[in-house]
Scaffold this motif. Structure first.
Motif, short mmCIF file in Angstrom:
data_model
loop_
_atom_site.label_atom_id
_atom_site.label_comp_id
_atom_site.label_asym_id
_atom_site.label_seq_id
_atom_site.Cartn_x
_atom_site.Cartn_y
_atom_site.Cartn_z
N PHE A 2 25.85 41.58 35.09
CA PHE A 2 25.78 41.70 36.48
C PHE A 2 25.03 40.47 37.23
CE2 PHE A 2 26.33 44.33 39.98
CZ PHE A 2 27.57 43.83 41.06
N ASP A 3 23.57 41.66 36.95
CA ASP A 3 22.60 40.75 37.67
C ASP A 3 23.06 39.54 37.61
OD1 ASP A 3 19.86 40.97 38.72
OD2 ASP A 3 19.35 39.93 36.91
N PHE A 4 23.17 38.39 36.26
CA PHE A 4 23.48 37.40 36.58
C PHE A 4 24.46 36.61 37.50
CE2 PHE A 4 25.56 32.83 35.24
CZ PHE A 4 24.69 32.29 34.14
N MET A 5 25.53 37.58 37.92
CA MET A 5 26.41 36.76 38.64
C MET A 5 26.33 37.04 40.07
SD MET A 5 29.65 37.85 36.26
CE MET A 5 29.26 39.75 35.66
N GLN B 205 47.16 41.48 50.51
CA GLN B 205 46.84 40.86 52.00
C GLN B 205 46.25 39.78 51.56
OE1 GLN B 205 47.40 43.83 52.37
NE2 GLN B 205 49.65 43.19 52.06
N THR B 206 44.74 40.11 51.29
CA THR B 206 42.88 39.59 51.47
C THR B 206 42.82 38.56 49.43
OG1 THR B 206 41.72 41.78 50.15
CG2 THR B 206 42.50 41.37 52.52
N GLY B 207 43.55 39.33 49.08
CA GLY B 207 43.12 38.85 47.58
C GLY B 207 42.16 39.10 47.00
N SER B 208 41.53 40.49 47.50
CA SER B 208 40.68 41.20 46.57
C SER B 208 40.66 41.57 45.44
CB SER B 208 39.73 42.42 48.38
OG SER B 208 38.69 42.76 47.32
N GLY B 209 39.80 41.61 44.61
CA GLY B 209 39.40 43.03 43.60
C GLY B 209 39.75 43.69 43.50
N HIS B 210 39.01 44.41 44.36
CA HIS B 210 38.60 46.17 44.66
C HIS B 210 39.36 46.72 45.92
CE1 HIS B 210 35.27 45.96 41.48
NE2 HIS B 210 35.17 45.08 41.95
N TRP B 211 39.32 48.02 46.17
CA TRP B 211 39.76 48.06 47.06
C TRP B 211 38.35 48.99 47.50
CZ3 TRP B 211 45.40 51.04 45.42
CH2 TRP B 211 45.60 49.55 45.91
N GLY B 212 38.01 49.78 48.46
CA GLY B 212 36.97 50.48 49.03
C GLY B 212 37.14 51.73 49.92
N ALA C 174 48.65 40.91 43.85
CA ALA C 174 48.04 39.61 44.16
C ALA C 174 46.18 38.86 43.44
CB ALA C 174 47.20 39.94 45.72
N ARG C 175 46.50 40.04 42.01
CA ARG C 175 45.31 38.91 41.46
C ARG C 175 45.78 39.14 40.15
NH1 ARG C 175 40.24 38.39 43.03
NH2 ARG C 175 39.98 37.52 41.25
N PRO C 176 46.60 38.58 39.74
CA PRO C 176 46.94 38.64 38.53
C PRO C 176 45.82 38.20 36.95
CG PRO C 176 48.66 36.60 39.34
CD PRO C 176 47.18 37.40 40.50
N ASP C 177 44.97 37.07 37.62
CA ASP C 177 44.25 36.54 36.71
C ASP C 177 43.13 37.87 36.30
OD1 ASP C 177 43.57 36.94 39.51
OD2 ASP C 177 41.61 35.99 39.27
N ILE C 178 43.43 39.86 36.84
CA ILE C 178 42.04 40.42 36.72
C ILE C 178 43.36 41.40 35.65
CG2 ILE C 178 41.28 43.10 37.63
CD1 ILE C 178 41.22 42.01 39.90
N ALA C 179 44.17 41.60 35.31
CA ALA C 179 45.16 41.59 34.09
C ALA C 179 44.35 40.54 33.24
CB ALA C 179 46.89 41.10 34.05
N GLU C 180 44.52 38.96 33.24
CA GLU C 180 44.37 38.58 31.87
C GLU C 180 42.73 38.89 31.70
OE1 GLU C 180 44.45 34.54 32.21
OE2 GLU C 180 46.22 34.61 33.53
N PHE D 137 38.29 34.33 33.44
CA PHE D 137 38.34 35.04 34.46
C PHE D 137 36.94 34.88 35.61
CE2 PHE D 137 37.80 39.06 37.23
CZ PHE D 137 38.73 38.96 38.10
N PRO D 138 37.81 33.24 36.38
CA PRO D 138 36.52 32.78 37.76
C PRO D 138 36.31 33.50 38.61
CG PRO D 138 38.20 31.32 36.69
CD PRO D 138 38.68 32.31 36.10
N GLY D 139 36.88 34.28 38.15
CA GLY D 139 36.38 34.83 40.12
C GLY D 139 35.69 36.18 39.75
N LEU D 140 35.69 36.04 38.50
CA LEU D 140 34.45 37.50 38.44
C LEU D 140 33.29 37.89 39.30
CD1 LEU D 140 34.00 40.20 36.95
CD2 LEU D 140 32.87 38.53 34.74
#
Length: 262
Positions: free
Chosen positions: A17-20, A249-256, A190-196, A41-44
């Motif tokens: 995580f620190d690296f990313m 709608q936003t394509g974000s992978g997290h809700w907060g 809206a983020r099928p890459d997260i399922a991968e 998962f390039p969006g990580l």
């Protein structure tokens, strides 16, 4: 690799995580693992940065309202504008406890904050918030008779729902009015890459996250007052805004969400 990052030959969740997020507390094996994961998962890295954006917004908002005590569950390593630095920049003298379940992460984090007044690191499980709150170091650092902000960002989706609900209720019952709870949850809307990513062979480093929606988590916030705009795309959260587009709608992978103790 920074001096504090021991090269033990095994990837660390906290160090990757620190690296990313652009830190320096990682090793070559962490970098190699991350680069392999990015093929799936390039969006990580952006999701990790999204969590930091949400954390900074929440901490800045709460510190601006006078909250000066923070307990971060599943904290990883306190690097790249960690909670104590953000709160301090917002004008308070913070007292902060970082909590992580992994022993080597706790050891590494303690080296990073050694000598910083009012900041401590303890080992604890997000699924056992009652145990964390009873820890003598937590009790010595944080006064539960005063408001405290509990942050559980990017971690609850690694725990089973019953344990998470027990922990959230334990936090509610142990804190006083004026306290706060910030939560994020991973979603693949809206983020099928997260399922991968969930299906990725994690080599024992990451537990596959459990994807949840706010409806499933609403009972957890019983006894808390949800701060507008409520559940939104985590990196787009700001206090007091009208309900904003969600992650679909936003394509974000997290809700907060941020809630306060009533």
């Amino acid at each position: 690799m920074a001096d504090g990052a021991a090269d033990d030959g095994v990837p660390s969740m906290a160090r990757t995580f620190d690296f990313m997020i652009g830190g320096t507390e990682y090793t070559e094996v962490d970098r190699e693992f991350t680069e392999a994961a990015l093929d799936v998962f390039p969006g990580l890295p952006q999701m990790c940065l999204d969590l930091r954006v949400f954390s900074r917004a929440v901490v800045t908002h709460l510190a601006g309202r006078g909250v000066d005590q923070f307990l971060e569950l599943g904290s990883g390593l306190p690097t790249v504008r960690p909670v104590h630095e953000v709160a301090g920049a917002a004008g308070v003298r913070p007292r902060v406890v970082y909590v992580d379940v992994e022993a080597r992460t706790v050891h590494h984090a303690r080296r990073l904050v050694a000598g910083i007044d009012g900041v401590a690191v303890v080992r604890g499980d997000v699924g056992d918030a009652a145990g964390v709150l009873a820890d003598p170091v937590v009790r010595a650092t944080i006064d539960l008779a005063r408001p405290v902000a509990v942050l559980a960002l990017g971690v609850l989706h690694y725990a089973a729902a019953p344990a998470v609900e027990r922990s959230v209720h334990a936090i509610r019952d142990a804190t006083v009015p004026g306290s706060a709870l910030a939560v994020s949850a991973m979603t693949d809307l809206a983020r099928p890459d997260i399922a991968e990513w969930v299906a990725y062979a994690h080599r024992g480093l990451y537990y596959p996250p459990q994807l949840r929606d706010p409806g499933a988590m609403a009972p957890w916030l019983s006894g808390w007052d949800v701060v507008p705009p409520g559940w939104v795309s985590a990196p787009h959260w700001a206090p007091g805004l009208p309900a904003a587009p969600g992650p679909a709608q936003t394509g974000s992978g997290h809700w907060g969400v941020l809630a306060t103790r009533v």
